[in-house]
Design a protein around this motif. Sequence first.
Motif, PDB file in Angstrom:
ATOM      1  N   TRP A  41       0.843  -1.211   0.000  1.00 36.33           N
ATOM      2  CA  TRP A  41       0.000   0.000   0.000  1.00 36.33           C
ATOM      3  C   TRP A  41       0.872   1.253   0.000  1.00 36.33           C
ATOM      4  O   TRP A  41       0.646   2.176  -0.790  1.00 36.33           O
ATOM      5  CB  TRP A  41      -0.912  -0.047   1.231  1.00 36.33           C
ATOM      6  N   ARG A  42       1.901   1.290   0.862  1.00 39.45           N
ATOM      7  CA  ARG A  42       2.776   2.461   0.911  1.00 39.45           C
ATOM      8  C   ARG A  42       3.552   2.634  -0.394  1.00 39.45           C
ATOM      9  O   ARG A  42       3.791   3.762  -0.842  1.00 39.45           O
ATOM     10  CB  ARG A  42       3.756   2.338   2.082  1.00 39.45           C
ATOM     11  N   VAL A  45       1.170   4.118  -2.955  1.00 45.18           N
ATOM     12  CA  VAL A  45       0.968   5.538  -2.645  1.00 45.18           C
ATOM     13  C   VAL A  45       2.144   6.350  -3.161  1.00 45.18           C
ATOM     14  O   VAL A  45       1.979   7.435  -3.760  1.00 45.18           O
ATOM     15  CB  VAL A  45       0.786   5.750  -1.129  1.00 45.18           C
ATOM     16  N   ARG A  49       2.303   9.451  -6.100  1.00 42.65           N
ATOM     17  CA  ARG A  49       2.840  10.789  -5.840  1.00 42.65           C
ATOM     18  C   ARG A  49       3.952  11.172  -6.807  1.00 42.65           C
ATOM     19  O   ARG A  49       4.580  12.220  -6.636  1.00 42.65           O
ATOM     20  CB  ARG A  49       3.351  10.845  -4.398  1.00 42.65           C
ATOM     21  N   ARG A  61      -5.617   9.304  -7.331  1.00 44.95           N
ATOM     22  CA  ARG A  61      -5.065  10.138  -6.272  1.00 44.95           C
ATOM     23  C   ARG A  61      -4.491   9.260  -5.161  1.00 44.95           C
ATOM     24  O   ARG A  61      -5.003   8.154  -4.924  1.00 44.95           O
ATOM     25  CB  ARG A  61      -6.141  11.053  -5.701  1.00 44.95           C
ATOM     26  N   PRO A  62      -3.454   9.716  -4.472  1.00 45.58           N
ATOM     27  CA  PRO A  62      -2.851   8.905  -3.407  1.00 45.58           C
ATOM     28  C   PRO A  62      -3.865   8.452  -2.353  1.00 45.58           C
ATOM     29  O   PRO A  62      -3.777   7.318  -1.860  1.00 45.58           O
ATOM     30  CB  PRO A  62      -1.794   9.828  -2.807  1.00 45.58           C
ATOM     31  N   GLU A  63      -4.825   9.318  -2.017  1.00 44.47           N
ATOM     32  CA  GLU A  63      -5.795   8.940  -0.989  1.00 44.47           C
ATOM     33  C   GLU A  63      -6.744   7.833  -1.447  1.00 44.47           C
ATOM     34  O   GLU A  63      -7.352   7.141  -0.621  1.00 44.47           O
ATOM     35  CB  GLU A  63      -6.604  10.156  -0.523  1.00 44.47           C
ATOM     36  N   GLN A  64      -6.872   7.648  -2.763  1.00 43.26           N
ATOM     37  CA  GLN A  64      -7.730   6.566  -3.256  1.00 43.26           C
ATOM     38  C   GLN A  64      -7.118   5.194  -3.025  1.00 43.26           C
ATOM     39  O   GLN A  64      -7.828   4.183  -3.046  1.00 43.26           O
ATOM     40  CB  GLN A  64      -8.013   6.761  -4.753  1.00 43.26           C
ATOM     41  N   ASP A  66      -6.113   4.053  -0.319  1.00 45.76           N
ATOM     42  CA  ASP A  66      -6.660   3.503   0.922  1.00 45.76           C
ATOM     43  C   ASP A  66      -7.858   2.611   0.623  1.00 45.76           C
ATOM     44  O   ASP A  66      -7.996   1.515   1.189  1.00 45.76           O
ATOM     45  CB  ASP A  66      -7.087   4.634   1.858  1.00 45.76           C
ATOM     46  N   ASP A  67      -8.751   3.080  -0.248  1.00 47.42           N
ATOM     47  CA  ASP A  67      -9.911   2.270  -0.617  1.00 47.42           C
ATOM     48  C   ASP A  67      -9.486   1.043  -1.427  1.00 47.42           C
ATOM     49  O   ASP A  67     -10.057  -0.045  -1.282  1.00 47.42           O
ATOM     50  CB  ASP A  67     -10.902   3.110  -1.426  1.00 47.42           C
ATOM     51  N   ASN A 128     -14.773   3.638  -9.614  1.00 46.92           N
ATOM     52  CA  ASN A 128     -14.201   4.977  -9.477  1.00 46.92           C
ATOM     53  C   ASN A 128     -13.835   5.619 -10.814  1.00 46.92           C
ATOM     54  O   ASN A 128     -13.222   6.695 -10.826  1.00 46.92           O
ATOM     55  CB  ASN A 128     -12.945   4.905  -8.595  1.00 46.92           C
TER      56      ASN A 128
END
Length: 298
Positions: A41-42, A45, A49, A61-64, A66-67, A128
Motif C-alpha cells: 500500500w505504501r 501511494v 505521488r 489520487r494517493p488517498e484513493q 486507501d480504498d 471509481n
Amino acid sequence: MPLVLQFPNIDPALVSVNLFGLELAIRWYALAYIAGLVLGWRYVVGLMRRPAVWGGTAPMRPEQVDDLLTWMILGVILGGRIGYVLFYQPAYFAANPGQILAVWQGGMSFHGGLLGVAAGVVGFSLKNGLRPLSVGDAVAAAAPIGICLGRIANFINGELWGRPSTVPWAVVFPGEAALSCPVDWIGPCARHPSQLYEAALEGLVLFVLLFIAIRRGALKRPGRVFGLFLIGYSVARVALEGFRQADQQFVTATNPHGQVISLGGDLGLTMGQTLSLPMALVGLFLVLRSVRAGERRA
C-alpha cells in the motif's frame, strides 16, 4: 553422511495467550500477509505521488489507494481460499463444506489470490472511473513484496518444502517432510528450502526487475508492468517447481488406449506449473498490447 542443516524450530506463533480457556495466537503467516499488504500500500501511494513515472498524470489520487487496499485484502483472502478449494482439494471440501471457511487451518492458493486481486482491481476501477490496466500495473509493481514475505512465512511454518536433496544447504524439516523420503534414501531426509528460493526469485528478484522497468518508463504503457509481472512470476514458478515437492494433485490425461496416465511428478507438470502457463500467456498478450499501443501513439 551428507552435510545438512537442521530446521530452525521457529514457533509458527509469534505471540500466544490463553484467554478464558481460549488460545489466541498471532502467527507469522498472518503477519506476513499484513506486512505485505501494508508495505505494498505504501509503495503504491509513493508511485501515485510521482506523476512523472506515469507520463504526466497518475491513474488515481494517493488517498484513493486507501480504498484500493480494502479491495485487495478481500481479493487476496477470498480468491486465495477459493482457489485452494477448487484447484487443490475439491473432493475434500465437497465432502466437508464446513471446512471451507476454516482459513486459520491453512490452505491458500497464489493463483486463486491473483484472480481475486484482478477481480478487485477491475471492480475498484469501474466503481471509481479509473483505468483498470494502470491500476493493475501499480498493484503488480508492489505484489512481489507480499510474495517474498509470504514465502518466508511458509519456511517458518515448515510447509511447502522442497524435494529431497543432498546439497550442503538442504534442510531437515520436521513432521511428514522428515518421514517421506524414498525408501533407499541414505541419511537424514533433507530437502531443498524451496520456500526461500521462491522468496528470492518470485519476490526480491522480480521486485527489482519491475523497479528497473518502471525506471525505464514501463508505467507509461498501461498493462506493461502487469504483463511483466505475470511473465516473471510464471517463469520463476515453473522453474522452481523442479525443486519444490510436487503437489499430489497432478494433471492427468487418457492415452489412445483409454488408460489414465499421470503428467505429474518429476517428468510432467505440477499443479503450480499448470496454472502458471496460461498466466504467462496473458502476461505476454499484455506486454505486446502495450508495445502496439505505444507504436500507434508514436
